[in-house]
Design a protein around this motif. Structure first.
Motif, PDB file in Angstrom:
ATOM      1  N   TRP A  69       0.828  -1.208   0.000  1.00 43.02           N
ATOM      2  CA  TRP A  69       0.000   0.000   0.000  1.00 43.02           C
ATOM      3  C   TRP A  69       0.862   1.257   0.000  1.00 43.02           C
ATOM      4  O   TRP A  69       1.732   1.410   0.856  1.00 43.02           O
ATOM      5  N   LEU A  70       0.588   2.163  -0.913  1.00 41.17           N
ATOM      6  CA  LEU A  70       1.208   3.486  -0.940  1.00 41.17           C
ATOM      7  C   LEU A  70       0.236   4.462  -0.299  1.00 41.17           C
ATOM      8  O   LEU A  70      -0.952   4.460  -0.632  1.00 41.17           O
ATOM      9  N   ILE A  71       0.728   5.289   0.615  1.00 41.72           N
ATOM     10  CA  ILE A  71      -0.105   6.293   1.266  1.00 41.72           C
ATOM     11  C   ILE A  71       0.350   7.673   0.819  1.00 41.72           C
ATOM     12  O   ILE A  71       1.540   7.981   0.843  1.00 41.72           O
ATOM     13  N   SER A  72      -0.603   8.504   0.422  1.00 48.56           N
ATOM     14  CA  SER A  72      -0.249   9.849  -0.030  1.00 48.56           C
ATOM     15  C   SER A  72      -0.139  10.800   1.147  1.00 48.56           C
ATOM     16  O   SER A  72      -0.773  10.619   2.186  1.00 48.56           O
ATOM     17  N   ASP A  73       0.664  11.832   0.949  1.00 43.83           N
ATOM     18  CA  ASP A  73       0.942  12.814   1.983  1.00 43.83           C
ATOM     19  C   ASP A  73       1.452  14.066   1.269  1.00 43.83           C
ATOM     20  O   ASP A  73       1.901  13.985   0.126  1.00 43.83           O
ATOM     21  N   ALA A  74       1.442  15.197   1.937  1.00 46.99           N
ATOM     22  CA  ALA A  74       1.954  16.427   1.340  1.00 46.99           C
ATOM     23  C   ALA A  74       3.400  16.259   0.892  1.00 46.99           C
ATOM     24  O   ALA A  74       3.799  16.732  -0.173  1.00 46.99           O
ATOM     25  N   ARG A  75       4.192  15.541   1.685  1.00 45.95           N
ATOM     26  CA  ARG A  75       5.618  15.446   1.371  1.00 45.95           C
ATOM     27  C   ARG A  75       5.941  14.518   0.207  1.00 45.95           C
ATOM     28  O   ARG A  75       7.014  14.603  -0.361  1.00 45.95           O
ATOM     29  N   ASN A  76       5.035  13.615  -0.181  1.00 45.80           N
ATOM     30  CA  ASN A  76       5.334  12.761  -1.334  1.00 45.80           C
ATOM     31  C   ASN A  76       4.488  13.112  -2.550  1.00 45.80           C
ATOM     32  O   ASN A  76       4.533  12.419  -3.564  1.00 45.80           O
ATOM     33  N   ASP A  77       3.736  14.211  -2.470  1.00 37.42           N
ATOM     34  CA  ASP A  77       2.820  14.579  -3.542  1.00 37.42           C
ATOM     35  C   ASP A  77       3.518  14.744  -4.896  1.00 37.42           C
ATOM     36  O   ASP A  77       3.007  14.273  -5.910  1.00 37.42           O
ATOM     37  N   TRP A 128      -3.611   1.915  -2.803  1.00 34.79           N
ATOM     38  CA  TRP A 128      -3.226   3.317  -2.695  1.00 34.79           C
ATOM     39  C   TRP A 128      -4.230   4.017  -1.791  1.00 34.79           C
ATOM     40  O   TRP A 128      -5.447   3.927  -2.012  1.00 34.79           O
ATOM     41  N   ILE A 129      -3.727   4.669  -0.745  1.00 37.20           N
ATOM     42  CA  ILE A 129      -4.571   5.407   0.192  1.00 37.20           C
ATOM     43  C   ILE A 129      -4.317   6.895  -0.012  1.00 37.20           C
ATOM     44  O   ILE A 129      -3.207   7.383   0.191  1.00 37.20           O
ATOM     45  N   TYR A 130      -5.362   7.592  -0.421  1.00 34.72           N
ATOM     46  CA  TYR A 130      -5.278   9.032  -0.694  1.00 34.72           C
ATOM     47  C   TYR A 130      -5.717   9.802   0.536  1.00 34.72           C
ATOM     48  O   TYR A 130      -6.876   9.752   0.925  1.00 34.72           O
ATOM     49  N   ARG A 131      -4.762  10.523   1.127  1.00 32.47           N
ATOM     50  CA  ARG A 131      -5.068  11.368   2.287  1.00 32.47           C
ATOM     51  C   ARG A 131      -5.114  12.827   1.844  1.00 32.47           C
ATOM     52  O   ARG A 131      -6.165  13.412   1.837  1.00 32.47           O
ATOM     53  N   HIS A 132      -3.998  13.413   1.556  1.00 37.09           N
ATOM     54  CA  HIS A 132      -3.908  14.797   1.088  1.00 37.09           C
ATOM     55  C   HIS A 132      -4.748  15.764   1.916  1.00 37.09           C
ATOM     56  O   HIS A 132      -5.488  16.586   1.385  1.00 37.09           O
ATOM     57  N   TYR A 133      -4.598  15.671   3.223  1.00 35.47           N
ATOM     58  CA  TYR A 133      -5.329  16.545   4.130  1.00 35.47           C
ATOM     59  C   TYR A 133      -4.924  18.015   3.956  1.00 35.47           C
ATOM     60  O   TYR A 133      -5.649  18.904   4.385  1.00 35.47           O
ATOM     61  N   HIS A 134      -3.780  18.247   3.345  1.00 39.35           N
ATOM     62  CA  HIS A 134      -3.262  19.600   3.194  1.00 39.35           C
ATOM     63  C   HIS A 134      -3.965  20.401   2.102  1.00 39.35           C
ATOM     64  O   HIS A 134      -3.770  21.603   2.009  1.00 39.35           O
ATOM     65  N   LEU A 135      -4.787  19.756   1.275  1.00 41.98           N
ATOM     66  CA  LEU A 135      -5.461  20.457   0.189  1.00 41.98           C
ATOM     67  C   LEU A 135      -6.916  20.774   0.545  1.00 41.98           C
ATOM     68  O   LEU A 135      -7.592  19.976   1.197  1.00 41.98           O
ATOM     69  N   ALA A 159      -9.594  17.453  -7.317  1.00 47.20           N
ATOM     70  CA  ALA A 159      -8.926  17.512  -8.624  1.00 47.20           C
ATOM     71  C   ALA A 159      -7.656  16.667  -8.619  1.00 47.20           C
ATOM     72  O   ALA A 159      -7.382  15.927  -9.575  1.00 47.20           O
ATOM     73  N   ARG A 160      -6.874  16.762  -7.545  1.00 48.87           N
ATOM     74  CA  ARG A 160      -5.642  15.963  -7.448  1.00 48.87           C
ATOM     75  C   ARG A 160      -5.968  14.477  -7.372  1.00 48.87           C
ATOM     76  O   ARG A 160      -5.299  13.653  -7.992  1.00 48.87           O
ATOM     77  N   PHE A 161      -7.019  14.127  -6.635  1.00 43.74           N
ATOM     78  CA  PHE A 161      -7.450  12.737  -6.546  1.00 43.74           C
ATOM     79  C   PHE A 161      -7.786  12.180  -7.924  1.00 43.74           C
ATOM     80  O   PHE A 161      -7.384  11.073  -8.265  1.00 43.74           O
ATOM     81  N   ARG A 162      -8.513  12.941  -8.719  1.00 47.35           N
ATOM     82  CA  ARG A 162      -8.924  12.457 -10.046  1.00 47.35           C
ATOM     83  C   ARG A 162      -7.723  12.161 -10.937  1.00 47.35           C
ATOM     84  O   ARG A 162      -7.703  11.158 -11.652  1.00 47.35           O
ATOM     85  N   VAL A 163      -6.716  13.021 -10.889  1.00 46.08           N
ATOM     86  CA  VAL A 163      -5.497  12.810 -11.690  1.00 46.08           C
ATOM     87  C   VAL A 163      -4.810  11.512 -11.257  1.00 46.08           C
ATOM     88  O   VAL A 163      -4.454  10.672 -12.088  1.00 46.08           O
ATOM     89  N   LEU A 164      -4.637  11.347  -9.954  1.00 48.30           N
ATOM     90  CA  LEU A 164      -3.932  10.181  -9.433  1.00 48.30           C
ATOM     91  C   LEU A 164      -4.771   8.903  -9.563  1.00 48.30           C
ATOM     92  O   LEU A 164      -4.227   7.834  -9.829  1.00 48.30           O
ATOM     93  N   ALA A 208       3.494   2.331   3.129  1.00 47.23           N
ATOM     94  CA  ALA A 208       4.512   3.346   3.348  1.00 47.23           C
ATOM     95  C   ALA A 208       4.140   4.650   2.656  1.00 47.23           C
ATOM     96  O   ALA A 208       3.399   4.654   1.670  1.00 47.23           O
ATOM     97  N   ILE A 209       4.696   5.719   3.181  1.00 41.89           N
ATOM     98  CA  ILE A 209       4.645   7.034   2.532  1.00 41.89           C
ATOM     99  C   ILE A 209       5.982   7.218   1.837  1.00 41.89           C
ATOM    100  O   ILE A 209       6.086   7.064   0.625  1.00 41.89           O
ATOM    101  N   ASP A 210       7.015   7.489   2.607  1.00 44.84           N
ATOM    102  CA  ASP A 210       8.358   7.715   2.043  1.00 44.84           C
ATOM    103  C   ASP A 210       8.948   6.448   1.445  1.00 44.84           C
ATOM    104  O   ASP A 210       9.609   6.500   0.420  1.00 44.84           O
ATOM    105  N   GLY A 211       8.722   5.308   2.086  1.00 43.58           N
ATOM    106  CA  GLY A 211       9.344   4.050   1.677  1.00 43.58           C
ATOM    107  C   GLY A 211       8.941   3.564   0.302  1.00 43.58           C
ATOM    108  O   GLY A 211       9.587   2.679  -0.258  1.00 43.58           O
TER     109      GLY A 211
END
Length: 179
Positions: free
Chosen positions: A11-19, A35-42, A49-54, A173-176
């Motif tokens: 599982w890949l987890i999204s985050d502001a730092r790996n966007d 794939w887990i989409y978080r993107h709480y920063h948006l 919009a970012r979710f749709r692209v990914l 992982a996020i970074d991994g």
């Protein structure tokens, strides 16, 4: 809940730092990963919009797409499931995968009682998400995970090398998985 097919092991987890590298990271994952989409920063519209692209990239690779949001939003956005604390996953919504966060045996038990499909147990190792925070460590992680009545996904400082050392088949992982 019995699933028609097994959950992904990776599982890949999204985050502001790996966007910035998510397109590449999603394309590199083995077919059928999660794939887990978080993107709480948006903010709402930008997050969608970012979710749709990914999601387009994830779907092309046959990845399972999970949204850190409500079941209603997951359905509206076309996600395969939802992710969050067990209490936020209630009530159970048919047709959606439910992934619960857990940090101890009590939270694993709650996730099982509410009918989650799996729990992400963390943090296994030190992580950039919670610098200086406590960790479960490999022995405690395995003890907790083996007592769980539902599948457990290792999270926190995970990389392919850490997953091999841990000897656990499911990890996130996020970074991994982004670098």
């Amino acid at each position: 809940m019995t699933r028609a097919k097994p959950l992904p092991a990776l599982w890949l987890i999204s985050d502001a730092r790996n966007d910035a590298g998510l397109e590449r990271a999603l394309a590199k994952l083995p077919r059928g990963s999660g794939w887990i989409y978080r993107h709480y920063h948006l903010a709402g519209p930008e997050r969608y919009a970012r979710f749709r692209v990914l999601r387009r990239i994830a779907r092309a690779k046959g990845h399972v797409t999970i949204l850190a949001d409500s079941a209603l939003t997951a359905r509206e956005w076309g996600a395969d499931g939802i992710y969050g604390a067990a209490r936020s996953l209630c009530p159970r919504r048919a047709g959606l995968i439910h992934l619960a966060t857990a940090h101890d045996l009590a939270e694993l038990g709650l996730a099982a009682r509410i009918g989650a499909d799996a729990a992400l147990l963390s943090p296994v190792f030190p992580t950039r998400s919670h610098p200086g925070g406590g960790v479960l460590g490999p022995v405690r992680f395995r003890l907790l995970a083996r007592q769980s009545r539902l599948p457990v996904i290792a999270l926190g400082g995970m990389t392919a090398a850490q997953a091999r050392a841990l000897g656990w088949p499911r990890w996130a992982a996020i970074d991994g998985l982004s670098s």
